[in-house]
Design a protein around this motif. Structure first.
Motif, PDB file in Angstrom:
ATOM      1  N   PHE A  57       7.677   2.519  -7.187  1.00 45.43           N
ATOM      2  CA  PHE A  57       6.490   2.446  -6.305  1.00 45.43           C
ATOM      3  C   PHE A  57       5.154   1.842  -6.688  1.00 45.43           C
ATOM      4  CE2 PHE A  57       9.244   5.881  -4.443  1.00 45.43           C
ATOM      5  CZ  PHE A  57       9.920   5.060  -3.567  1.00 45.43           C
ATOM      6  N   ILE A  58       4.911   2.102  -7.832  1.00 42.68           N
ATOM      7  CA  ILE A  58       3.666   1.466  -8.460  1.00 42.68           C
ATOM      8  C   ILE A  58       3.931  -0.032  -8.555  1.00 42.68           C
ATOM      9  CG2 ILE A  58       2.392   1.360 -10.841  1.00 42.68           C
ATOM     10  CD1 ILE A  58       2.781   4.133 -11.278  1.00 42.68           C
ATOM     11  N   GLY A  59       5.031  -0.591  -8.934  1.00 39.67           N
ATOM     12  CA  GLY A  59       5.162  -1.856  -8.951  1.00 39.67           C
ATOM     13  C   GLY A  59       5.246  -2.550  -7.464  1.00 39.67           C
ATOM     14  N   ALA A  60       5.639  -1.891  -6.358  1.00 39.82           N
ATOM     15  CA  ALA A  60       5.425  -2.482  -5.246  1.00 39.82           C
ATOM     16  C   ALA A  60       4.186  -2.462  -4.886  1.00 39.82           C
ATOM     17  CB  ALA A  60       6.203  -1.292  -4.015  1.00 39.82           C
ATOM     18  N   MET A 105       9.716  -1.352 -12.497  1.00 35.37           N
ATOM     19  CA  MET A 105       8.369  -1.655 -11.778  1.00 35.37           C
ATOM     20  C   MET A 105       8.094  -3.153 -11.595  1.00 35.37           C
ATOM     21  SD  MET A 105       4.642  -0.855 -13.687  1.00 35.37           S
ATOM     22  CE  MET A 105       4.756  -2.129 -14.800  1.00 35.37           C
ATOM     23  N   LEU A 106       8.590  -3.841 -12.668  1.00 37.95           N
ATOM     24  CA  LEU A 106       8.531  -5.261 -12.658  1.00 37.95           C
ATOM     25  C   LEU A 106       9.278  -5.967 -11.529  1.00 37.95           C
ATOM     26  CD1 LEU A 106       8.612  -6.495 -16.365  1.00 37.95           C
ATOM     27  CD2 LEU A 106       6.746  -6.424 -14.790  1.00 37.95           C
ATOM     28  N   LEU A 107      10.436  -5.306 -11.317  1.00 39.70           N
ATOM     29  CA  LEU A 107      11.434  -5.779 -10.220  1.00 39.70           C
ATOM     30  C   LEU A 107      10.783  -5.523  -8.945  1.00 39.70           C
ATOM     31  CD1 LEU A 107      14.187  -6.800  -9.518  1.00 39.70           C
ATOM     32  CD2 LEU A 107      14.994  -4.358  -9.307  1.00 39.70           C
ATOM     33  N   HIS A 108       9.991  -4.453  -8.755  1.00 43.84           N
ATOM     34  CA  HIS A 108       9.498  -4.297  -7.129  1.00 43.84           C
ATOM     35  C   HIS A 108       8.169  -4.992  -7.228  1.00 43.84           C
ATOM     36  CE1 HIS A 108      12.425  -1.641  -4.995  1.00 43.84           C
ATOM     37  NE2 HIS A 108      12.689  -1.414  -6.161  1.00 43.84           N
ATOM     38  N   MET A 109       7.690  -5.156  -8.247  1.00 44.20           N
ATOM     39  CA  MET A 109       6.396  -5.939  -8.042  1.00 44.20           C
ATOM     40  C   MET A 109       6.820  -7.446  -8.049  1.00 44.20           C
ATOM     41  SD  MET A 109       3.520  -6.545 -11.269  1.00 44.20           S
ATOM     42  CE  MET A 109       4.654  -7.692 -12.460  1.00 44.20           C
ATOM     43  N   ILE A 110       7.775  -8.075  -8.594  1.00 47.97           N
ATOM     44  CA  ILE A 110       8.420  -9.366  -8.308  1.00 47.97           C
ATOM     45  C   ILE A 110       8.773  -9.462  -6.568  1.00 47.97           C
ATOM     46  CG2 ILE A 110      10.209 -10.986  -8.340  1.00 47.97           C
ATOM     47  CD1 ILE A 110      10.105 -10.047 -11.388  1.00 47.97           C
ATOM     48  N   LEU A 111       9.511  -8.212  -6.134  1.00 49.67           N
ATOM     49  CA  LEU A 111       9.862  -8.261  -4.796  1.00 49.67           C
ATOM     50  C   LEU A 111       8.798  -8.454  -3.766  1.00 49.67           C
ATOM     51  CD1 LEU A 111      12.355  -7.624  -2.763  1.00 49.67           C
ATOM     52  CD2 LEU A 111      11.583  -5.366  -2.961  1.00 49.67           C
ATOM     53  N   THR A 112       7.878  -7.655  -3.960  1.00 52.09           N
ATOM     54  CA  THR A 112       6.853  -7.653  -3.040  1.00 52.09           C
ATOM     55  C   THR A 112       5.731  -8.820  -3.157  1.00 52.09           C
ATOM     56  OG1 THR A 112       6.403  -5.185  -3.555  1.00 52.09           O
ATOM     57  CG2 THR A 112       4.570  -6.395  -2.368  1.00 52.09           C
ATOM     58  N   SER A 113       5.780  -9.421  -4.258  1.00 53.83           N
ATOM     59  CA  SER A 113       5.141 -10.669  -4.426  1.00 53.83           C
ATOM     60  C   SER A 113       5.813 -11.779  -3.693  1.00 53.83           C
ATOM     61  CB  SER A 113       4.694 -11.047  -5.931  1.00 53.83           C
ATOM     62  OG  SER A 113       5.862 -11.243  -6.544  1.00 53.83           O
ATOM     63  N   VAL A 114       7.315 -11.743  -4.000  1.00 51.25           N
ATOM     64  CA  VAL A 114       7.905 -12.806  -3.292  1.00 51.25           C
ATOM     65  C   VAL A 114       7.709 -12.882  -1.674  1.00 51.25           C
ATOM     66  CG1 VAL A 114      10.352 -13.080  -2.581  1.00 51.25           C
ATOM     67  CG2 VAL A 114       9.592 -13.074  -5.063  1.00 51.25           C
ATOM     68  N   PHE A 115       7.607 -11.507  -1.091  1.00 50.73           N
ATOM     69  CA  PHE A 115       7.748 -11.839   0.373  1.00 50.73           C
ATOM     70  C   PHE A 115       6.388 -12.072   0.887  1.00 50.73           C
ATOM     71  CE2 PHE A 115      11.667  -9.527   0.337  1.00 50.73           C
ATOM     72  CZ  PHE A 115      12.306 -10.322   1.446  1.00 50.73           C
ATOM     73  N   ILE A 116       5.206 -11.977  -0.057  1.00 53.50           N
ATOM     74  CA  ILE A 116       3.787 -12.777   0.281  1.00 53.50           C
ATOM     75  C   ILE A 116       4.279 -14.255   0.745  1.00 53.50           C
ATOM     76  CG2 ILE A 116       1.635 -13.137  -0.365  1.00 53.50           C
ATOM     77  CD1 ILE A 116       1.578 -10.792  -2.000  1.00 53.50           C
ATOM     78  N   ALA A 117       4.990 -14.779  -0.252  1.00 50.23           N
ATOM     79  CA  ALA A 117       5.239 -16.181  -0.160  1.00 50.23           C
ATOM     80  C   ALA A 117       6.391 -16.775   0.505  1.00 50.23           C
ATOM     81  CB  ALA A 117       5.306 -16.583  -1.804  1.00 50.23           C
ATOM     82  N   ILE A 118       7.323 -16.134   0.603  1.00 53.10           N
ATOM     83  CA  ILE A 118       8.553 -16.710   1.138  1.00 53.10           C
ATOM     84  C   ILE A 118       8.290 -16.866   2.758  1.00 53.10           C
ATOM     85  CG2 ILE A 118      11.007 -16.174   1.810  1.00 53.10           C
ATOM     86  CD1 ILE A 118      11.109 -17.497  -0.501  1.00 53.10           C
ATOM     87  N   PRO A 119       7.945 -15.942   3.566  1.00 53.82           N
ATOM     88  CA  PRO A 119       7.900 -16.406   4.921  1.00 53.82           C
ATOM     89  C   PRO A 119       6.843 -17.471   5.189  1.00 53.82           C
ATOM     90  CG  PRO A 119       7.742 -14.093   4.601  1.00 53.82           C
ATOM     91  CD  PRO A 119       7.468 -14.548   3.106  1.00 53.82           C
ATOM     92  N   ALA A 165       0.848  -1.278  -0.153  1.00 62.05           N
ATOM     93  CA  ALA A 165      -0.243  -0.046   0.064  1.00 62.05           C
ATOM     94  C   ALA A 165       0.846   1.341  -0.053  1.00 62.05           C
ATOM     95  CB  ALA A 165      -0.941   0.112   1.314  1.00 62.05           C
ATOM     96  N   TYR A 166       2.104   1.380   0.593  1.00 60.45           N
ATOM     97  CA  TYR A 166       2.802   2.114   1.007  1.00 60.45           C
ATOM     98  C   TYR A 166       3.356   2.882  -0.761  1.00 60.45           C
ATOM     99  CZ  TYR A 166       7.136  -0.026  -0.405  1.00 60.45           C
ATOM    100  OH  TYR A 166       8.141  -0.725  -0.962  1.00 60.45           O
ATOM    101  N   GLY A 167       3.500   1.925  -1.632  1.00 58.01           N
ATOM    102  CA  GLY A 167       4.035   2.329  -2.899  1.00 58.01           C
ATOM    103  C   GLY A 167       2.914   3.060  -3.650  1.00 58.01           C
TER     104      GLY A 167
END
Length: 462
Positions: free
Chosen positions: A354-357, A227-241, A61-63
């Motif tokens: 930030f849009i990507g995040a 945009m794609l890099l930070h989209m991937i980053l945010t999605s990864v931290f939904i799943a990795i933990p 949301a911050y993004g």
């Protein structure tokens, strides 16, 4: 003369203080934003009204708010001053942290995270850095600030799980608020006051340049990439933990023991690759290899969801590639942007980041809800594949560096004459002299150009 040149090239005490203090402000804010990444997906299970989609929205949301407000806040700082905007942004950030800390529903946390992002101070901080530095050393100060953000991100991945086991995620939000107040103290008591504040087109957006930047295919390719890099980053931290806890069986309090060696090794692997890309002029192959590394890492996450060693290797590959791309993308933007449009290009680039995040949280959460953790990783792999295909068509960068010269006050005719003279200097790829700025904006090949020749055109420092 020699000692004078050294003085011009070295940072003055004021410039060193500006670099350290502004990097500290950025670091404190980034720590607050990123410490929850490796722990929030687990904490959110306790919140009322939680769904996988809303978990992703809360993370990203911050993004959304930062994307919309960072350029306006930068422009506001031109009108009312840098420090008032930075202090106001940090207060907003602290308020958002308190809101998130007190929330017991997922919607409350989403609102708090959105408020955090509303304290968008990045553009104002960069403008203040420009106010406090000479043209000859400005890029060095900006590099210090950029490196501080990278280190803050790396540290946050370790501190987040460690602090979660001690004070919980609510405690992390409270700590984030305290860090924001610490940033305000740095602004008030340590950041130097500029003798004057004025517009800097090398660090700030120019309203008339947006059309040029937004229609440049090479810049659009890079903006899409971040945009794609930070989209991937945010999605990864939904799943990795969740993968570490549920599929592999690592207690959440021990996640930091995996993040620590992985992050340290990733930073160590990234540095020589950056050197090869920049100093040996292998930017395109290194850049494309890093994107390919993202794809392999995502497939590794998907394939080895129940393997500690497989997941650890995928994490190492992912963070190495991520750090490398984070370090090289701004350099590519600076090399690609027209010489007088760098500030505008960087503003669009940051907005895309930030849009990507935000999109990563939203889309990653939706995919998690419908296709599980494996679907999130395959989504990241697909996004990275699209990026690789798009990036493979980019022209090799010209390896020209931005170079600024403070020149004497002159009229338009004199500026045009000086611009022609500068263009005739060996190693100068582009030159624009803006009479109203009193600055010559250059792109130079540092392997070829004789900086002592360039400095003869610079106004003597007082």
């Amino acid at each position: 003369m020699s000692s004078n040149k050294k003085q011009q090239k070295g940072l003055s005490p004021i410039e060193s203080r500006a670099a350290i203090s502004l990097a500290g402000i950025f670091s404190l804010r980034m720590l607050g934003l990123f410490m929850i990444l490796p722990v929030f997906a687990l904490y959110a299970e306790e919140l009322q009204g939680v769904t996988p989609v809303l978990v992703g929205v809360a993370i990203g949301a911050y993004g959304l708010t930062q994307a919309f407000l960072q350029i306006p806040f930068g422009m506001l700082s031109d009108r009312i001053g840098r420090k008032p905007v930075i202090i106001g942004g940090l207060i907003i950030f602290a308020v958002g942290s308190v809101v998130a800390a007190q929330a017991d529903t997922i919607w409350g946390v989403i609102f708090g995270r959105a408020v955090q992002g509303s304290g968008a101070i990045a553009a104002a901080v960069m403008a203040l850095a420009a106010d406090l530095t000479r043209e000859q050393v400005r890029m060095r100060v900006m590099a210090v600030i950029g490196m501080s953000i990278g280190f803050a991100f790396a540290i946050s991945l370790v501190l987040g799980p460690m602090l979660d086991s001690l004070i919980g995620v609510q405690g992390i939000f409270w700590l984030t608020s305290v860090l924001a107040l610490g940033g305000i103290a740095i602004v008030v008591f340590y950041v130097p006051n500029p003798e004057e504040s004025h517009f800097h087109r090398d660090t700030e957006p120019v309203a008339g340049q947006f059309g040029r930047v937004l229609t440049d295919p090479d810049l659009l390719r890079l903006d899409t990439g971040i945009m794609l890099l930070h989209m991937i980053l945010t999605s990864v931290f939904i799943a990795i933990p969740l993968t570490l806890r549920d599929s592999i069986g690592v207690e959440s309090s021990s996640h930091w023991m995996l993040y620590l060696p992985v992050v340290v090794l990733a930073m160590g692997l990234m540095i020589p690759l950056v050197v090869i890309a920049e100093n040996r002029r292998k930017m395109k192959p290194v850049f494309l290899s890093a994107i390919a590394g993202l794809i392999v890492a995502q497939l590794g996450f998907w394939k080895f969801q129940d393997s500690l060693y497989g997941t650890a290797f995928a994490m190492l590959l992912f963070f190495t590639a991520f750090n490398l791309l984070e370090a090289t993308l701004p350099s590519l933007i600076a090399k690609t942007a027209p010489v007088v449009s760098k500030g505008t290009a960087m503003g669009v680039y940051s907005t895309s980041q930030f849009i990507g995040a935000f999109l990563g949280g939203l889309i990653g959460g939706w995919i998690h809800a419908h296709f599980g953790l494996g679907g999130v990783f395959l989504f990241g792999g697909a996004a990275a594949t699209i990026w690789l295909l798009a990036a493979s068509g980019m022209a090799p960068p010209n390896y020209h560096s931005n170079y600024l010269l403070k020149v004497c006050s002159m009229d338009e005719a004199q500026a045009a004459e000086l611009q022609a003279e500068l263009m005739d200097i060996e190693g100068v790829g582009d030159a624009v002299v803006v009479a109203t700025d009193g600055v010559a904006y250059l792109k130079v090949d540092t392997w070829v150009v004789d900086e002592s020749v360039l400095e003869t055109y610079s106004r003597a420092e007082t």
